[in-house]
Design an enzyme around this catalytic site. Sequence first.
Site, short mmCIF file in Angstrom:
data_model
loop_
_atom_site.label_atom_id
_atom_site.label_comp_id
_atom_site.label_asym_id
_atom_site.label_seq_id
_atom_site.Cartn_x
_atom_site.Cartn_y
_atom_site.Cartn_z
N LYS A 1 5.60 -4.26 -4.01
CA LYS A 1 6.77 -4.72 -3.68
C LYS A 1 6.64 -4.53 -2.26
O LYS A 1 5.57 -3.31 -2.27
CB LYS A 1 7.57 -3.54 -4.48
CG LYS A 1 8.93 -3.71 -4.44
CD LYS A 1 9.81 -4.00 -5.52
CE LYS A 1 11.35 -4.06 -5.50
NZ LYS A 1 11.70 -5.31 -6.49
N TRP B 1 -2.54 -2.56 -1.72
CA TRP B 1 -2.63 -4.29 -2.01
C TRP B 1 -3.48 -4.19 -1.04
O TRP B 1 -3.43 -4.72 -0.03
CB TRP B 1 -1.18 -4.75 -2.14
CG TRP B 1 -1.18 -6.37 -1.98
CD1 TRP B 1 -1.19 -6.76 -3.37
CD2 TRP B 1 -1.40 -7.62 -0.76
NE1 TRP B 1 -0.77 -7.63 -2.77
CE2 TRP B 1 -1.02 -8.05 -1.68
CE3 TRP B 1 -1.14 -6.86 0.24
CZ2 TRP B 1 -0.73 -9.34 -0.91
CZ3 TRP B 1 -0.87 -8.00 1.19
CH2 TRP B 1 -0.56 -9.46 -0.43
N GLU C 1 16.38 -18.65 -7.86
CA GLU C 1 16.05 -17.03 -8.13
C GLU C 1 15.83 -17.70 -9.67
O GLU C 1 14.45 -17.21 -9.45
CB GLU C 1 17.02 -16.52 -8.60
CG GLU C 1 17.27 -15.26 -8.24
CD GLU C 1 15.88 -14.46 -7.85
OE1 GLU C 1 15.53 -14.81 -6.83
OE2 GLU C 1 16.07 -13.53 -8.58
N CYS D 1 0.94 -1.08 0.06
CA CYS D 1 0.41 -0.59 -0.40
C CYS D 1 0.99 1.38 0.12
O CYS D 1 1.91 1.75 0.92
CB CYS D 1 -1.10 -0.04 1.04
SG CYS D 1 -2.09 -1.14 1.10
N LYS E 1 11.48 -16.05 -10.71
CA LYS E 1 11.27 -14.72 -11.50
C LYS E 1 10.42 -14.89 -12.17
O LYS E 1 9.76 -14.06 -12.66
CB LYS E 1 12.66 -14.28 -12.40
CG LYS E 1 13.19 -13.62 -11.47
CD LYS E 1 13.34 -12.18 -11.04
CE LYS E 1 13.22 -12.05 -9.70
NZ LYS E 1 13.49 -12.38 -8.57
N ASN F 1 -2.41 2.12 6.21
CA ASN F 1 -1.22 1.15 5.55
C ASN F 1 -1.14 0.35 6.72
O ASN F 1 -0.22 0.31 7.94
CB ASN F 1 0.48 0.85 5.07
CG ASN F 1 0.70 -0.24 4.77
OD1 ASN F 1 0.70 -0.93 4.28
ND2 ASN F 1 2.41 -0.21 4.17
N GLY F 2 -1.00 -1.84 6.32
CA GLY F 2 -0.60 -2.26 7.93
C GLY F 2 -2.05 -2.88 7.67
O GLY F 2 -3.12 -3.26 7.24
N HIS G 1 14.75 -37.57 -6.92
CA HIS G 1 13.92 -37.83 -5.91
C HIS G 1 12.31 -37.53 -5.96
O HIS G 1 11.15 -37.11 -4.82
CB HIS G 1 14.54 -37.43 -4.57
CG HIS G 1 16.34 -37.98 -4.18
ND1 HIS G 1 16.16 -39.21 -3.89
CD2 HIS G 1 16.76 -37.44 -4.71
CE1 HIS G 1 16.91 -38.83 -4.15
NE2 HIS G 1 18.42 -38.03 -3.91
N GLU H 1 7.38 -15.29 -10.98
CA GLU H 1 6.26 -14.52 -10.83
C GLU H 1 5.56 -13.05 -11.57
O GLU H 1 4.72 -12.45 -11.81
CB GLU H 1 7.02 -13.49 -9.35
CG GLU H 1 8.18 -12.79 -9.91
CD GLU H 1 9.04 -12.27 -8.41
OE1 GLU H 1 8.14 -12.23 -7.60
OE2 GLU H 1 9.94 -12.52 -8.99
N ARG I 1 3.97 -0.83 -4.68
CA ARG I 1 3.41 -0.70 -3.28
C ARG I 1 1.80 -1.45 -3.63
O ARG I 1 1.66 -2.28 -2.55
CB ARG I 1 3.38 0.06 -2.54
CG ARG I 1 4.95 0.45 -2.44
CD ARG I 1 5.11 1.49 -0.90
NE ARG I 1 6.04 2.04 -0.68
CZ ARG I 1 6.40 1.39 0.80
NH1 ARG I 1 5.35 0.26 1.08
NH2 ARG I 1 7.79 0.92 1.24
C1 F6R Z 1 10.35 -10.86 -5.64
C2 F6R Z 1 10.97 -9.85 -4.69
C3 F6R Z 1 10.28 -10.18 -3.51
C4 F6R Z 1 10.87 -9.88 -2.38
C5 F6R Z 1 10.65 -10.43 -0.82
C6 F6R Z 1 11.90 -9.54 -0.32
O1 F6R Z 1 11.13 -10.79 -7.08
O2 F6R Z 1 11.07 -9.13 -5.25
O3 F6R Z 1 10.89 -11.99 -2.90
O4 F6R Z 1 12.64 -10.80 -2.86
O5 F6R Z 1 9.06 -9.95 -0.75
O6 F6R Z 1 11.65 -8.53 0.06
P1 F6R Z 1 12.67 -7.38 0.55
O7 F6R Z 1 14.08 -8.06 0.45
O8 F6R Z 1 12.16 -5.98 0.20
O9 F6R Z 1 13.19 -7.36 2.03
#
Ligand code: F6R
Length: 610
Positions: free
Chosen positions: A605, A72, A483, A2, A487, A98-99, A506, A490, A27
């Site tokens: 994010k 969000w 990773e 948010c 990527k 936010n929260g 396995h 998502e 966000r």
């Molecule tokens: C994936 C991604 C998330 C963040 C996770 C942790 O591309 O961005 O998986 O890595 O939410 O976020 P931070 O690093 O901000 O604690």
Amino acid sequence: MCGIVGYIGDRKAHEVIINGLKRLEYRGYDSAGIALYNGSLEIKKGKGKVAKLQSLIDSSDEAKIGIGHTRWATHGEPNDINSHPHTSSSEKLALVHNGIIENYNSLKKVLESKGHVFYSQTDTEVLAKLIEDVYSKNTDDFKRAVQIALAQVEGTYGVAIIHADYPDQLIVARKGSPLLLGIGKGEMLIASDASAVAEYTDQVVYLDDGEIAVIKKDEYQVHNLNDDSLTKEVHELALSLEEIEKGGYEFFMHKEIFEQPKAISDCLRGRLDVESGTITLGGIKDVLGKIADAKRLVIAACGTSWHSGIVGEYLFESLAKVSVEVEYASELRYKESLIGEGDVMIVISQSGETADTLAALRQAKENGALVIGVVNVVGSSIARETDAGVYIHAGPEIGVASTKAFTGQVTVLTLMAIKLAQEKGTISKEKASKLIKELSEIPGKVQKILDKSSDLDEVSNLFSYAPNFLYLGRSFGFPVALEGALKLKEISYIHAEGYPAAEMKHGPIALIDEMMPVVVIAGTNHTNDKMVSNIEEVKARKGRIISIVTEGNEEVENLSEFSFSVPETEDELSPLLTVIPLQILSYNIAVNRGCDVDQPRNLAKSVTVE
Ligand code: F6R
């Protein structure tokens, strides 16, 4: 999660707020809303993005005070009614939040019994009505009413409030969700993230948990919930507009992938001395001895940061000979905590605001452990609460999928592991010098990979509509496999799994057929022979091999349907190179599928809720 923006000053408030919300849209983008005051309170809000909200606002609106929100969803589906701002029963108060208000159900019942009617399914509406209830019955001091109401709340909040009886002030408060004040000349902004204020001022005050601020156009006062007045430090923001704009790229993720040579150079700047084979890490120099004496190292993080934590585990164990556990921060906080005095916890976070990582940090500190941060966002909660730390200096990362933060985190962890190994005497002078020299060459090698990124077009086009992907790696290639899979899933919504290559036998091997693309990360030389055997096992079942190899690895290239080579480097540094083609592959596939790369569905994010 948010985004919150507020403004008071002489400009048209809606212009500043919409501008800020666009910068904070990463966000959360389920819905957006704004409350403006110009003789009366006016609210526009609805499901959808900020651009849609903007179209609802009369551009001639002259209001000079307002608050905005990009959501969000946590409580209540994303729809018009659940969008913020929410109002009190008299509709004189508007609030964005936010929260999560954990006790909102019990508070709601009490408020309903007092005659308040609720329209949304959100926890936030409870807060708006609670504050008004306290204001009308317990005190005629509005700020005090906010403090009393917030004292009844369990959970987390970053809130911004305007009230028709106080048209010359904004009130903001924080517990567990970031908020900052932007101090301008004759104007003030508030935001959940500095990028929303950077265009207007470089002077910011970060609110801490339990603080409330009353903000007028040319003054502000900060108090704690007991109403003691506080003096806050004003910080200078080092954020250029260029850094938070797309600069000709269609998506921030694309820009951020291509920024990696510079981001890694910035991260290394002033820290590496190739001549003398030494590393300087000012942020941890006073605690290096304690880290060297640690009984064990625990790394806590989430998502991509957790993947860089696994690279960290391999680095610390192989170079500094210390036992490392990598924990999901969200799991760590709810299990029997054995972390205590003598232990060192490293928390890794791009945003520095991830709720679970912050909670793990606080728990470890409470238990007496030394907590070190590896963080990108300067001044963020995690950066401020850790005992010591090393910034990654990657610059703002706005694309929801993390790219340059990953390589920045791995760079910092590599520096830390070498430094610690030198401190403990577990690394030879020659090995340290070799790694340090190689590290200095990584930005150039990443650039070489980016220069030939179009070599990935064909494979990206061929597999854009595959329903599943498997990623396999060994040793330093394993976290890269995780990773790469994250990527892809998502941003393109393709199901993908990352596995240690030998684990395939396995279980996951059952998935392999002629439809299954299997991406193998074969950039770690000491496990190459084993990797070759795993590739043969996949091929025997008609799996389609896409390999990421070190230049000259003809054996793997010849076994692959598609192969992309990265320059040779030390095994320990290979994740910094092998991850780059995987970022590009997932980006290309997401674009081919018409996905919104920077704002993938359901994501946001900076996950500031549990
Ligand atoms: C994936 C991604 C998330 C963040 C996770 C942790 O591309 O961005 O998986 O890595 O939410 O976020 P931070 O690093 O901000 O604690």
